[in-house]
Enzyme design. Structure first.
Site, PDB file in Angstrom:
ATOM      1  N   HIS A 252       0.868  -1.177   0.000  1.00  0.00           N
ATOM      2  CA  HIS A 252       0.000   0.000   0.000  1.00  0.00           C
ATOM      3  C   HIS A 252       0.902   1.223   0.000  1.00  0.00           C
ATOM      4  CE1 HIS A 252      -3.006   2.931   1.165  1.00  0.00           C
ATOM      5  NE2 HIS A 252      -3.957   2.025   1.084  1.00  0.00           N
ATOM      6  N   ARG A 272      -6.502  10.502  -0.356  1.00  0.00           N
ATOM      7  CA  ARG A 272      -6.312  10.942  -1.738  1.00  0.00           C
ATOM      8  C   ARG A 272      -7.648  11.032  -2.471  1.00  0.00           C
ATOM      9  NH1 ARG A 272      -3.024   6.529  -3.635  1.00  0.00           N
ATOM     10  NH2 ARG A 272      -3.214   5.624  -1.549  1.00  0.00           N
TER      11      ARG A 272
END
Lengths: 642, 316
Positions: A252, A272
């Site tokens: 990740h 994000r």
């Protein structure tokens, strides 16, 4: 010794190993099919790793953008996995996710809402439209609590009908399975121990569903909990099943990097999705430099276009911060390597300058608290420091896509969720895990129930197999000459992190295999001090065996695959090779040795491959495959003209 | 940035045990759970401790640190003085299994007794419609990570084993509240049930549960008090009405409180006596009680050690 050991025996129709999202959904389905069902939970009920999932569950409900549908979701999933996915699993997943999410509402789940009262959906990396059903940034908790409470409600029904909560579905909490028991090639049961007492427990059952999650504890920097030791992967191998895609691990892109003790803890992709951007030490939004050719048409080229996308997604392309995870993780890795990293060796993730403090606290409450409490960082005022962390294994048990039945030489074994392989290809999109758990958990539970129904006679557990299992389990406690399991785990983590990490090279992978072979000798002689009651050292000693064999699969497959794709990056073979897209690497166990074979990928059905543009397919397919595609299109054209 | 620090950790099982001293390395930014993991990897390989996510999301690593119920993964070492000894003991309200691990099955039993969500029979999956503002109240309670710190700190059961049968505890009051406030739950008796079956009336609103909640759920203000108030609203009772005029709100006499199992009225004054006092009521668990007397000091509220023993003190 073994003859005097007490073993508690239970009889069930279906035993589900694992109490995360996939396990609980499988168990619900088996119980609804009328089967007497056991749920084996390595931790307490409701603590499984699913609670760590933050962003959401992907399902093409089209609540926020009505253009979304299963075909778009299917395309995104295949693209995210670089076309290595089992297409049938991706298809079933895209088609069935909405129903599985809606069903959770009937169990009491409370997702965030749109203005018209439907389930709200958020943007995420690789998903063309806002698609993730979510509850702030604690969606996994909502999912596991909802399933947990559904199981309780089934137990209440059973209590009313049969006078006992445990009559038809029982949770064995803090229980670990160490062996599957076979009768010929059929599953006959499972053997393990209660963590609390150290007492042994034997389940006699014709059908077992593996839902044990992943393998991250073989890495030091990981978002995974202590449970993630590849138990189901290893149990499947030892029972004669096969694993595929084990070279593909998802790092990740955004784990915490400071303070050192929290390194690896997840920072949700929702940061994000909700507007956060990645910057290097020069303050540059570097992701614009890392958009690969295959994604060039779908991602913005300027910051202005990227920023407009949040409010006008139909006329602008997505910000490159929302590329699939493998791309973002590699980009961060490159920036840090080039000397443009943050002080603690990551990059900056900035939402403070992009959204109001109120909005950040409302949309990302757990992240706000996590940084405040663990790092003394106020994410509404300053950027976070983040870097890649081992998060998810795409590889897993090779299964029949429709039923979740394991391939190989075993019957009665099913797998769902992270422990199964194929669905996500070489890289999983964020949000596709929670929906995967529900879709394939339900399927595996249902098919395990019908398999049990279809048996003329129950397979029998062999006494000597149980005795052997007891002996293996007790061995670390009876030796005092071996090494500490904690030392061995650290050494294993060092090998995997240093030599089989995010960027791989032939020499290092070969070296890793040598070191893993040495570790195998040492793990075989591991010693645990203390007694049998709640002894974490002993339990780790037993888990090491699983971690080791799964690590061997990963290293072997990573050495074999001479290309870079998704969660497998070879510095010495940096390009994606269409020839390799046609190949799955399959691991099986021959005695103690991991055997690797190549197997062709199933071929996508015409109406599915027809969902893609030729220009896009040309980036992934071989020339012969493209010729087939052209012929298909020509045939369809002729058929239309007739 | 590493230094040796003094730890005292309770080791033992249900037959007894004691605090053991360890000198252990501590590095910058570490939390108590990191130190426990280091001990496991060095001096105490069989030290029993629950944990999972190490990020404050699963609620597994609950323990009492210097007498305060905390998640060890969220308790930073920098919150202690450089020379301060850190004393770690298991949750006090639940029976010890081994070392820092307790038997929390009480909570799972109470969970099973709490009636589940009752979906509307005529609304198909996919047709559920709710407004954000209406789901937010229940969502606050669904943030609960089931660390059971609120259960551990609750005066009604912390030193009163005898109350456990009739009392579900704050975790399950907010579960009832969550369902009560769920826009589509079809059961209409959540409050009455909480009062009659879960022992809501035992709660005298000292807010200790709210103070220890790592998710900052306003258990008392947003969960328990509305449940109590609306029970009063619904059961119109002249005495309650009169009481509410005479007493401060929080001291409204709860004369109507009954529990099915006890089958008799339990006046609030009776439940109050000795509840917030933590005054070391004798229990059957001798070994644990003795060592706690030595370690954390019996008779002190773990969240507010110096607070005077009062009734309803936290409720204004």
């Amino acid at each position: 010794m073994t003859t005097t050991t007490r073993i508690e025996r239970h009889h069930y129709d279906v035993v589900v190993i694992g109490a995360g999202g996939a396990g609980l959904r499988a168990a619900i389905e088996a119980r609804l099919a009328g089967k007497k069902t056991a749920i084996i939970s390595k931790s307490l009920f409701g603590k499984a790793h699913t609670v760590m999932a933050e962003g959401g569950a992907a399902a093409a409900m089209g609540n926020v953008n009505s253009r979304d549908n299963w075909q778009v979701h299917f395309r995104d999933t295949m693209r995210g996995g670089k076309f290595l996915n089992n297409f049938r699993m991706a298809e079933l997943h895209a088609k069935e996710s909405p129903q599985r999410i809606w069903e959770l509402e009937t169990y009491g789940a409370l997702f965030d809402r749109t203005k018209d009262g439907k389930i709200s959906q958020r943007n995420f990396g690789g998903h063309e439209y806002p698609r993730l059903a979510h509850v702030g940034d604690r969606t996994g908790l909502e999912l596991i609590r909802t399933l947990q409470q559904k199981i309780v409600s089934l137990q209440q029904e059973d209590h009313r009908e049969h006078g006992s909560y445990d009559a038809r579905i029982k949770v064995f909490s803090e229980t670990t399975i160490t062996e599957l028991l076979l009768d010929g090639d059929r599953v006959a049961g499972a053997f393990g121990y209660y963590r609390e007492s150290g007492e042994f427990i034997l389940f006699e059952a014709p059908a077992v569903v593996l839902a044990t999650g992943g393998v991250g504890r073989s890495y030091k920097v990981t978002s995974n909990s202590w449970e993630y030791t590849g138990d189901g992967h290893a149990l499947a191998l030892r029972a004669g099943a096969t694993l595929i895609n084990m070279e593909f691990l998802q790092f990740h892109p955004t784990g915490m990097v400071w303070p050192p003790s929290v390194k690896g803890i997840l920072v949700t992709e929702s940061v994000r999705g909700d507007g956060g951007v990645l910057k290097n030490s020069e303050g540059k939004r570097f992701m614009f430099d890392y958009v690969p050719d295959v994604f060039r048409n779908q991602y913005a080229e300027t910051e202005e276009e990227a920023d407009r996308w949040y409010t006008d997604p139909d006329n602008n392309r997505r910000p490159p911060e929302l590329l699939p995870r493998d791309e973002v993780a590699r980009a961060i890795n490159s920036e840090v390597k080039a000397g443009r990293g943050s002080p603690a060796g990551g990059v900056f993730l900035d939402i403070a300058s992009r959204r109001s403090a109120d909005e950040i606290r409302r949309r990302l409450p757990s992240m706000y608290h996590q940084f405040k409490e663990l790092a003394d960082v106020d994410i509404t005022a300053e950027p976070m420091e983040v870097g890649p962390t081992c998060h998810y294994v795409m590889g897993g048990v090779e299964v029949d896509p429709d039923s979740g039945a394991a391939f190989g030489h075993v019957r009665g074994l099913f797998a769902a969720g992270e422990v199964s392989g194929g669905m996500h290809g070489s890289n999983r999109l964020g949000g596709n895990s929670l929906s995967d758990l529900l879709v394939f958990g339900k399927r595996a539970g249902g098919h395990a129930a019908s398999y049990a129904d279809g048996l003329a006679a129950r397979p029998k557990v062999a006494v000597d197999a149980v005795e052997a299992a007891v002996e293996t389990a007790l061995a670390p406690l009876q030796r005092d000459t071996g090494e500490s399991p904690y030392t061995l785990q650290q050494d294993l983590q060092a090998v995997m992190g240093d030599l089989v990490g995010i960027i791989r090279r032939e020499g290092e992978l070969a070296d890793a295999l040598v070191r893993l072979a040495e570790l195998r000798e040492r793990v075989a002689k591991v010693s645990a001090v203390g007694g049998r009651r709640y002894n974490p050292g002993w339990h780790l000693a037993l888990d090491l065996r699983n971690m080791l064999v799964v690590s061997e699969c990963t290293a072997k497959a990573a050495l074999e695959r001479q290309e870079s794709r998704g969660g497998h990056t070879r510095e010495d073979y940096p390009a994606m090779e269409p020839k390799w897209r046609q190949v799955n690497l399959v691991c099986a166990l021959d005695g103690d040795t991991v055997q690797l074979t190549r197997k062709p990928l199933p071929k996508m059905r015409p109406e599915l491959i027809g969902l893609f543009d030729r220009a896009e397919l040309a980036k992934y397919l071989t020339d012969e495959e493209l010729a087939d595609f052209d012929a298909l299109v020509a045939d369809a054209g002729e058929a239309d003209n007739r | 940035m590493s230094a040796k620090r003094q730890f005292r950790i309770w080791r033992g099982d249900e037959t007894g045990g004691d605090l053991q001293d360890y000198m252990v390395e501590v590095n910058e930014g570490e939390v108590v759970l990191d130190v426990i993991h280091r001990l496991q990897a060095t001096d105490a390989p069989d030290l029993a401790c629950r944990w999972n996510c190490k990020a404050g999301k699963c609620g597994s690593c609950s323990m009492e640190i210097n007498g305060k119920p905390r998640l060890s993964c969220m308790t930073r070492m920098s919150t202690f003085g450089d020379d301060e000894t850190v004393t770690v003991t298991p949750l006090r309200t639940f029976p010890v299994i081994r070392d820092l691990v307790t038997d929390v099955s009480f909570n799972y039993e109470k969970a099973r007794e709490t009636p589940a969500f009752a979906p509307p029979p005529d609304v198909a999956p996919g047709d559920y419609r709710m407004q954000q503002v209406d789901v937010e109240r229940s969502q606050e309670f669904r943030k609960c990570i089931e660390c059971f710190l609120c259960q551990n700190v609750c005066h009604v059961i912390r030193d009163h084993e005898e109350n456990k049968q009739a009392f579900s505890g704050p975790r399950y009051f907010i579960r009832a509240a969550e369902l009560d406030m769920h826009p589509l739950d079809t059961r209409t008796d959540r409050k009455e049930y909480a009062q009659a079956e879960q022992g809501l009336g035992f709660c005298n609103i000292t807010k200790c549960c709210t103070e220890v909640c790592p998710e900052h759920i306003k258990i008392t203000d947003n969960g328990i008090i509305p449940m109590k108030e609306r029970v009063v609203d619904r059961r119109y009772d002249p005495l309650v009405w009169l009481g509410s005029k005479i007493f401060r709100r929080g001291e409204t006499p709860q004369t109507s409180v009954t529990t099915a199992r006890q089958g008799s009225a339990t006046p609030s004054s009776a439940t109050r006596s000795g509840i917030h006092s933590h005054a070391g009521a004798p229990t059957t668990r001798g070994p644990r009680r003795r060592r706690r007397a030595a370690s954390t000091g019996i008779g002190r509220c773990p969240t507010r050690p110096r607070r005077r023993s009062t009734t309803g003190a936290g409720f204004r």
